[in-house]
Design a protein around this motif. Structure first.
Motif, PDB file in Angstrom:
ATOM      1  N   PHE A   7       0.819  -1.221   0.000  1.00  0.00           N
ATOM      2  CA  PHE A   7       0.000   0.000   0.000  1.00  0.00           C
ATOM      3  C   PHE A   7       0.852   1.271   0.000  1.00  0.00           C
ATOM      4  O   PHE A   7       0.328   2.366  -0.110  1.00  0.00           O
ATOM      5  CB  PHE A   7      -0.939   0.024   1.209  1.00  0.00           C
ATOM      6  CG  PHE A   7      -2.053  -0.965   1.097  1.00  0.00           C
ATOM      7  CD1 PHE A   7      -3.029  -0.811   0.127  1.00  0.00           C
ATOM      8  CD2 PHE A   7      -2.116  -2.058   1.942  1.00  0.00           C
ATOM      9  CE1 PHE A   7      -4.058  -1.739   0.002  1.00  0.00           C
ATOM     10  CE2 PHE A   7      -3.137  -2.988   1.822  1.00  0.00           C
ATOM     11  CZ  PHE A   7      -4.110  -2.832   0.848  1.00  0.00           C
ATOM     12  N   ILE A   8       2.151   1.114   0.180  1.00  0.00           N
ATOM     13  CA  ILE A   8       3.022   2.284   0.209  1.00  0.00           C
ATOM     14  C   ILE A   8       3.519   2.554  -1.213  1.00  0.00           C
ATOM     15  O   ILE A   8       4.236   1.738  -1.784  1.00  0.00           O
ATOM     16  CB  ILE A   8       4.237   2.061   1.144  1.00  0.00           C
ATOM     17  CG1 ILE A   8       3.778   1.596   2.534  1.00  0.00           C
ATOM     18  CG2 ILE A   8       5.086   3.326   1.238  1.00  0.00           C
ATOM     19  CD1 ILE A   8       2.923   2.572   3.297  1.00  0.00           C
TER      20      ILE A   8
ATOM     21  N   ALA B  65      -5.217   4.644   9.369  1.00  0.00           N
ATOM     22  CA  ALA B  65      -4.269   5.218   8.401  1.00  0.00           C
ATOM     23  C   ALA B  65      -3.325   4.128   7.910  1.00  0.00           C
ATOM     24  O   ALA B  65      -2.787   3.364   8.711  1.00  0.00           O
ATOM     25  CB  ALA B  65      -3.485   6.348   9.043  1.00  0.00           C
ATOM     26  N   LEU B  66      -3.151   4.038   6.598  1.00  0.00           N
ATOM     27  CA  LEU B  66      -2.151   3.123   6.041  1.00  0.00           C
ATOM     28  C   LEU B  66      -0.770   3.765   6.164  1.00  0.00           C
ATOM     29  O   LEU B  66       0.212   3.093   6.424  1.00  0.00           O
ATOM     30  CB  LEU B  66      -2.449   2.826   4.580  1.00  0.00           C
ATOM     31  CG  LEU B  66      -3.718   2.004   4.302  1.00  0.00           C
ATOM     32  CD1 LEU B  66      -4.069   2.054   2.824  1.00  0.00           C
ATOM     33  CD2 LEU B  66      -3.532   0.555   4.740  1.00  0.00           C
ATOM     34  N   ILE B  76       9.308  14.803   0.676  1.00  0.00           N
ATOM     35  CA  ILE B  76       8.165  13.984   1.093  1.00  0.00           C
ATOM     36  C   ILE B  76       8.663  12.640   1.587  1.00  0.00           C
ATOM     37  O   ILE B  76       9.525  12.023   0.964  1.00  0.00           O
ATOM     38  CB  ILE B  76       7.187  13.792  -0.097  1.00  0.00           C
ATOM     39  CG1 ILE B  76       6.330  15.041  -0.259  1.00  0.00           C
ATOM     40  CG2 ILE B  76       6.330  12.564   0.100  1.00  0.00           C
ATOM     41  CD1 ILE B  76       5.195  14.863  -1.227  1.00  0.00           C
ATOM     42  N   LYS B  77       8.130  12.218   2.738  1.00  0.00           N
ATOM     43  CA  LYS B  77       8.449  10.886   3.238  1.00  0.00           C
ATOM     44  C   LYS B  77       7.153  10.220   3.659  1.00  0.00           C
ATOM     45  O   LYS B  77       6.308  10.858   4.288  1.00  0.00           O
ATOM     46  CB  LYS B  77       9.390  11.009   4.452  1.00  0.00           C
ATOM     47  CG  LYS B  77      10.600  10.112   4.362  1.00  0.00           C
ATOM     48  CD  LYS B  77      11.547  10.387   5.504  1.00  0.00           C
ATOM     49  CE  LYS B  77      12.032   9.069   6.091  1.00  0.00           C
ATOM     50  NZ  LYS B  77      12.841   9.257   7.294  1.00  0.00           N
ATOM     51  N   LEU B  78       6.985   8.965   3.280  1.00  0.00           N
ATOM     52  CA  LEU B  78       5.767   8.249   3.648  1.00  0.00           C
ATOM     53  C   LEU B  78       6.043   7.408   4.882  1.00  0.00           C
ATOM     54  O   LEU B  78       6.995   6.623   4.906  1.00  0.00           O
ATOM     55  CB  LEU B  78       5.296   7.364   2.490  1.00  0.00           C
ATOM     56  CG  LEU B  78       5.134   8.088   1.152  1.00  0.00           C
ATOM     57  CD1 LEU B  78       4.633   7.133   0.074  1.00  0.00           C
ATOM     58  CD2 LEU B  78       4.202   9.288   1.262  1.00  0.00           C
ATOM     59  N   MET B  79       5.252   7.610   5.915  1.00  0.00           N
ATOM     60  CA  MET B  79       5.474   6.921   7.185  1.00  0.00           C
ATOM     61  C   MET B  79       4.375   5.867   7.389  1.00  0.00           C
ATOM     62  O   MET B  79       3.256   6.202   7.770  1.00  0.00           O
ATOM     63  CB  MET B  79       5.427   7.930   8.349  1.00  0.00           C
ATOM     64  CG  MET B  79       6.285   9.171   8.129  1.00  0.00           C
ATOM     65  SD  MET B  79       8.040   8.782   7.917  1.00  0.00           S
ATOM     66  CE  MET B  79       8.455   8.306   9.593  1.00  0.00           C
ATOM     67  N   PRO B  80       4.712   4.588   7.129  1.00  0.00           N
ATOM     68  CA  PRO B  80       3.694   3.535   7.256  1.00  0.00           C
ATOM     69  C   PRO B  80       3.247   3.364   8.707  1.00  0.00           C
ATOM     70  O   PRO B  80       4.055   3.513   9.627  1.00  0.00           O
ATOM     71  CB  PRO B  80       4.408   2.273   6.787  1.00  0.00           C
ATOM     72  CG  PRO B  80       5.719   2.693   6.238  1.00  0.00           C
ATOM     73  CD  PRO B  80       6.018   4.056   6.757  1.00  0.00           C
ATOM     74  N   GLY B 247      -2.598  20.661   6.758  1.00  0.00           N
ATOM     75  CA  GLY B 247      -1.327  20.356   6.105  1.00  0.00           C
ATOM     76  C   GLY B 247      -0.827  18.948   6.320  1.00  0.00           C
ATOM     77  O   GLY B 247       0.055  18.489   5.622  1.00  0.00           O
ATOM     78  N   SER B 248      -1.385  18.216   7.308  1.00  0.00           N
ATOM     79  CA  SER B 248      -0.916  16.842   7.463  1.00  0.00           C
ATOM     80  C   SER B 248      -1.825  15.924   6.656  1.00  0.00           C
ATOM     81  O   SER B 248      -3.042  16.063   6.657  1.00  0.00           O
ATOM     82  CB  SER B 248      -0.850  16.444   8.935  1.00  0.00           C
ATOM     83  OG  SER B 248      -2.105  15.987   9.363  1.00  0.00           O
ATOM     84  N   ILE B 249      -1.166  15.013   5.931  1.00  0.00           N
ATOM     85  CA  ILE B 249      -1.893  14.162   4.995  1.00  0.00           C
ATOM     86  C   ILE B 249      -1.853  12.728   5.486  1.00  0.00           C
ATOM     87  O   ILE B 249      -0.793  12.246   5.907  1.00  0.00           O
ATOM     88  CB  ILE B 249      -1.244  14.242   3.596  1.00  0.00           C
ATOM     89  CG1 ILE B 249      -1.374  15.663   3.036  1.00  0.00           C
ATOM     90  CG2 ILE B 249      -1.857  13.217   2.645  1.00  0.00           C
ATOM     91  CD1 ILE B 249      -0.599  15.874   1.749  1.00  0.00           C
ATOM     92  N   GLU B 250      -2.999  12.058   5.470  1.00  0.00           N
ATOM     93  CA  GLU B 250      -2.969  10.628   5.746  1.00  0.00           C
ATOM     94  C   GLU B 250      -3.789   9.878   4.706  1.00  0.00           C
ATOM     95  O   GLU B 250      -4.768  10.390   4.180  1.00  0.00           O
ATOM     96  CB  GLU B 250      -3.438  10.298   7.172  1.00  0.00           C
ATOM     97  CG  GLU B 250      -4.775  10.854   7.539  1.00  0.00           C
ATOM     98  CD  GLU B 250      -5.219  10.453   8.949  1.00  0.00           C
ATOM     99  OE1 GLU B 250      -4.516   9.677   9.613  1.00  0.00           O
ATOM    100  OE2 GLU B 250      -6.291  10.924   9.361  1.00  0.00           O
TER     101      GLU B 250
END
Lengths: 277, 332
Positions: A7-8, B65-66, B76-80, B247-250
């Motif tokens: 999903f990432i 939240a995924l 941008i960093k995606l935090m699982p 501003g925070s995205i989930e």
């Protein structure tokens, strides 16, 4: 695909945008991680899920062919929340990419056959990589007939490539629109009627079609009248998808998941679906 | 010889577990028994038919939240989302334990749903055999016994004022309180007997009745309230959406149901499953035809919750029996 956590999305950068039609943009995207970029192989017919972070993600067919370069190309029609957001992005913007997903056109299997491509509107998007693949492997295939229709001349999606497609050896491009404009000198006819008029031979041929459901329905009737069997007719289906992984069950039609078992099916396979769509 | 734990010691063990990790257990709330996070063992209900809601929410939360999007200096960093805390899930019934095993089939198939997998891996299931059947229960018709120890880590079976303890998995064995468990000659009581629904051959009958007017007639009274999917231990359809807050995205995954109007509506408006009849049919076909074809088991565990809570009495037991009759008619 990100096997650790599917999903990432992979992070990617929007390199350029160009208007294809008044409502469709051509987006070129590059994956940020060079290792991922090298690994991201895909075949004509497969799709990816693009993220506009904060607004969501949606599936789009990959309109590029992976051996030509590492940049991913998409034709995005502005039609909902995510496509609207993607249209607003400027080059340099960060997007997310998940994929590649789904099956693909059996181009190996079609070798030696005459190919008839029949596309309507944005339905040309999944057919573009098929056309380019055939043109890049010209000797492997017989005659190529492309029938491309749209509502108006402005809505023909891949106009900048028409000259290349029309002039390639052994290929023929037939354009048609529902309504012409002052400059239009070509056909004003519906796609199924053009199929009827041109009467492509079913002998040693494969017909690949994609477009609005109503166009597909009547195109199938015309092809069958010309003697095409269900196994000679191939299409790619659109269905609401969320995960792309056969998990969320959104695209479940009969015992198939369009995102995994499809999106490419022969009419022979589709006729075994219990559910019509 | 069997191992047993007294009711009093069971509660002491649970109290001990509450001090060490998250314990989810049946508790009373607004007149219902629901799985809730326990803060003291005395709130845990040991005698109940089954919880009003299925246990799936602990593993596939209603909304979760995924990942979140971390924006720092333009990067941008995606935090699982990760699941770090160990959980004991106490009091799951055999039907619901099978329900979790059924949801595992699609969600853990490669590539596994990483978040769901973490929820499952971090949880130890303590099952409670049923000593009586609820009025809507029909688990035996789905091949599950009321004392079925499959799909849990530890199984408890009530005998008088004690519980027979069986460690089913290594994970379960590691959790057992050896100091509170005694050896005994006691025999497990016979499992309660249940109403029977004729499920034999149903998977084979389903394809032949797809076009029957039965489905739209049945769906005519459906209010598409989705309670069936909400209470079902095997429904797992979900939706994925993004949210921005200051501003925070989930990116959030939430329960969804094939009964929702618009479940299959595409951008642009086309909806291949636009009628109530087609949607209700999808629910029954997914459970009784598509799921068994893909994964080998019927996608229903006979818990009876949808029967109990459907406001218009659409009853899967009746549907199965109607389909069997329809199938028999079409064969003649």
């Amino acid at each position: 695909m990100n096997a650790e956590n599917p999903f990432i999305p992979y992070l990617a950068t929007l390199l350029s945008t160009a208007d294809l039609t008044p409502d469709t943009k051509f987006l070129t995207v590059e994956l940020d991680d060079p290792d991922v970029r090298d690994r991201f192989d895909y075949k004509p017919g497969q799709f990816a899920i693009l993220s506009a972070f904060g607004l969501g993600e949606a599936p789009f067919c990959l309109v590029s062919v992976s051996y030509r370069g590492r940049q991913l190309e998409f034709a995005v029609r502005r039609i909902g929340t995510v496509t609207n957001a993607l249209h607003e992005l400027e080059p340099g913007a960060k997007v997310g990419v998940r994929g590649p997903f789904g099956n693909y056109f059996s181009l190996e299997q079609y070798k030696g056959s005459n190919i008839i491509i029949i596309g309507g509107g944005i339905g040309m998007a999944p057919l573009r990589p098929v056309i380019n693949f055939i043109l890049d492997h010209r000797a492997d295939y017989g005659d190529l007939l492309i029938i491309n229709g749209a509502r108006t001349p402005q809505d023909l999606v891949f106009a900048p490539e028409f000259a290349t497609w029309a002039q390639a050896p052994g290929s023929r491009l037939e354009l048609t629109v529902d309504r012409g404009d002052a400059d239009w000198t070509g056909r004003e006819a519906l796609v199924p009627d053009v199929v009827k008029e041109l009467k492509p031979s079913a002998e040693n041929a494969i017909a690949i079609t994609c477009g609005p459901p109503i166009m597909i329905r009547f195109t199938l009737i015309r092809l069958k009248e010309l003697g095409f069997t269900d196994s000679q007719i191939v299409t790619t289906l659109e269905m609401k998808m969320k995960c792309g992984l056969g998990k969320c069950a959104r695209c479940n039609v009969g015992d198939k998941y369009i995102c995994q078992d499809g999106p490419v099916f022969t009419l022979e396979q589709i006729s075994k679906f219990m559910e019509q769509f | 010889m069997t191992q047993i734990i007294s009711r009093k010691d069971l509660l002491s063990w649970l109290e001990r577990l509450i001090g060490e990790r998250i314990v989810i257990a049946p508790a009373r709330s607004n007149g219902m028994v629901l799985f809730q996070r326990a803060s003291r063992a005395e709130d845990i209900v040991l005698d109940f038919d089954n919880t009003a809601l299925s246990p799936k929410e602990s593993f596939l939360p209603l909304s979760e939240a995924l990942f979140t999007v971390d924006k720092e200096n333009g990067n941008i960093k995606l935090m699982p989302t990760t699941v770090d805390e160990e959980t004991v899930f106490f009091g799951i019934r055999p039907c619901d334990a099978r329900g979790m095993a059924l949801i595992d089939a699609p969600l853990l198939a490669a590539p596994a749903d990483a978040l769901y997998q973490q929820h499952r891996a971090r949880t130890t299931l303590i099952g409670l055999a049923c000593s009586q059947a609820g009025p809507e229960c029909f688990c035996t018709s789905m091949g599950i016994a009321p004392d079925d120890p499959s799909n849990v880590d530890i199984m408890l079976t009530k005998v008088d004022d004690s519980y027979i303890v069986q460690a089913i998995t290594e994970k379960g064995k590691a959790l057992l309180p050896s100091d509170l468990i005694a050896e005994s000659e006691v025999m497990p009581p016979p499992a309660p007997s249940l109403q029977a629904v004729l499920t034999e051959g149903i998977v084979e009958v389903m394809p032949g009745v797809f076009e029957a007017p039965y489905w739209s007639r049945l769906a005519d009274r459906c209010l598409h309230c989705n309670i069936c999917a909400y209470v079902c231990p095997t429904c797992y359809c979900f939706d994925i959406r993004d949210y921005i807050d200051e501003g925070s995205i989930e990116r959030v995954r939430s329960w969804e149901s094939c009964q929702s109007p618009g479940f299959t509506r595409l951008a642009g408006g086309y909806d291949p499953r636009s009628t109530k009849g087609a949607r209700l049919r999808q629910r029954f076909y997914h459970k009784l035809s598509y799921f068994p074809e893909h994964f080998g088991l019927i996608g229903c565990v006979g818990c009876g919750r949808c029967v109990r809570y459907c406001p218009v009495n659409i009853d899967i037991r009746e549907v199965i029996s109607d389909i069997q009759k329809l199938g028999a008619q079409s064969e003649c």
